[in-house]
Write an enzyme that holds these catalytic residues in place. Structure first.
Site, PDB file in Angstrom:
ATOM      1  N   ALA A 244       1.097  -1.387   0.039  1.00 12.57           N
ATOM      2  CA  ALA A 244       0.016  -0.133  -0.007  1.00 12.57           C
ATOM      3  C   ALA A 244       0.734   1.048   0.060  1.00 12.57           C
ATOM      4  O   ALA A 244       2.211   1.157   0.577  1.00 12.57           O
ATOM      5  CB  ALA A 244      -0.894   0.077   1.280  1.00 12.57           C
ATOM      6  N   LYS A 245       0.267   2.407  -0.524  1.00 13.32           N
ATOM      7  CA  LYS A 245       1.216   3.711  -0.293  1.00 13.32           C
ATOM      8  C   LYS A 245       1.764   3.791   0.828  1.00 13.32           C
ATOM      9  O   LYS A 245       2.747   4.327   0.765  1.00 13.32           O
ATOM     10  CB  LYS A 245       0.266   4.723  -1.009  1.00 13.32           C
ATOM     11  CG  LYS A 245       0.013   4.644  -2.314  1.00 13.32           C
ATOM     12  CD  LYS A 245      -0.790   5.851  -2.879  1.00 13.32           C
ATOM     13  CE  LYS A 245      -1.350   5.666  -4.304  1.00 13.32           C
ATOM     14  NZ  LYS A 245      -2.551   6.380  -4.615  1.00 13.32           N
ATOM     15  N   ARG A 246       1.035   3.503   2.044  1.00 16.34           N
ATOM     16  CA  ARG A 246       1.460   4.007   3.310  1.00 16.34           C
ATOM     17  C   ARG A 246       2.491   3.190   3.683  1.00 16.34           C
ATOM     18  O   ARG A 246       3.167   2.897   4.894  1.00 16.34           O
ATOM     19  CB  ARG A 246       0.039   4.358   4.270  1.00 16.34           C
ATOM     20  CG  ARG A 246       0.135   5.699   4.423  1.00 16.34           C
ATOM     21  CD  ARG A 246      -1.362   5.899   4.943  1.00 16.34           C
ATOM     22  NE  ARG A 246      -2.315   5.957   4.030  1.00 16.34           N
ATOM     23  CZ  ARG A 246      -3.611   5.791   4.185  1.00 16.34           C
ATOM     24  NH1 ARG A 246      -4.110   5.381   5.464  1.00 16.34           N
ATOM     25  NH2 ARG A 246      -4.570   5.789   3.352  1.00 16.34           N
TER      26      ARG A 246
END
Ligand code: GLU
Length: 305
Positions: A244-246
């Site tokens: 995920a981006k985070r």
């Protein structure tokens, strides 16, 4: 292979809310490979309607990342420049009596779900239809919801071969087409845009598979053709967790700016799909591998270029 009028039109539809990481890049690669393997057109569509989450720099960075990887496109669309098209579609559904205004707050909805006798279906909360019968509160801004038809919609994925059926009223519920801040909802925009731009094949991440029956239902209500859907697995890290981006997946931009070779990044993406490739490859060199993957999924491509 399932029948659909040739030629193929495919698309990659990123949300410009941040940097493109390797997981997004793999979906972008597969969408591109699919369009090009079938000799079709490929579109780039920025899904930037949720203005609060949009990062203006992400447009340019995404374009440069795609170019660097050799994933070209024939036309570009930006959803925030197409609001009139979504307004028309919403107006058509409203004129047919299929939408209604809703001023329920999240808390009221959660409470109604809790109080309703039926056990919750599936994993997402289903809007219990409070505003179907209650007039909206004139003092609050209203969202617009779609009165979903009392139908079970089934979709078969042309890649995984899986079929998913959902009973709209109990498993999906009347969903929002335009939020109370005026933002058109993703489900409406995606359906309108795929139809308006002649998309025949939707290659996207498996996270959107459960949203597909409601999108197909909306297509039918608007009189659009249903494209073929190919949901591809999301890239996971060595622990099997989704990138995920985070979650710290490396942004493509960082690799690019650190002097990494695009060919090595493409090879990494290809290997994550189980494809055997040399240390460095071009996107074009992966076309036969995608064709073979489609054939393994039951497509017959002999007549395709
Ligand atoms: N914009 C969506 C995303 O980035 C993709 C929508 C789609 O492919 O239908 O997750």
């Amino acid at each position: 292979m399932p029948d659909f009028p040739a030629p193929t039109v495919g698309r990659f539809a990123p949300s410009p809310t941040g940097a493109m990481h390797l997981g997004n890049a793999r979906t972008a690669l597969l969408a591109w490979l699919h369009s090009r393997a079938l000799g079709g057109r490929h579109l780039l569509r920025f899904e930037d309607l949720d203005t609060g989450r949009v990062r203006p720099w992400a447009f340019g960075v995404t374009r440069r990342d795609l170019e660097w990887l050799g994933l070209d496109w024939d036309a570009e669309y930006v959803q925030s420049q197409r609001l009139d098209v979504y307004a028309d579609a919403l107006a058509r559904l409203t004129a047919a009596g299929e939408t209604y205004p809703c001023t329920c707050t999240r808390r009221e909805i959660a409470q109604a779900i809790q109080e309703s006798a039926g056990a919750p279906h599936g994993t997402e909360p289903v809007y219990p239809g409070l505003c179907r019968t209650h007039p909206p509160d004139p003092g609050r801004p209203a969202a617009r919801r779609w009165r979903v038809p009392d139908q079970t919609v089934c979709v078969r994925d042309a890649f995984t071969g899986e079929t998913l059926c959902q009973h709209l009223p109990t498993e999906v519920g009347d969903f929002v087409l335009r939020r109370n801040d005026g933002v058109y909802a993703y489900h409406l925009a995606v359906v309108v845009d795929d139809a308006a731009t002649g998309v025949t094949d939707v290659v996207r991440g498996l996270d959107l598979w459960t949203a597909t029956p409601r999108q197909v239902a909306l297509q039918r209500a608007l009189g659009f053709l249903t494209p073929r859907y190919l949901h591809v697995p999301l890239m996971t890290d060595f622990r099997g967790e989704r990138l995920a981006k985070r979650g710290g997946a490396p942004p493509v931009q960082a690799l690019r700016e650190e002097g990494e070779e695009a060919g090595r990044v493409l090879a990494t993406l290809a290997r994550s799909l189980g494809w055997e490739v040399p240390e460095t490859v071009t996107a074009r060199e992966l076309l036969p591998l995608w064709r073979r993957t489609l054939e393994e999924a039951g497509w017959s491509l002999s007549s395709q270029s």
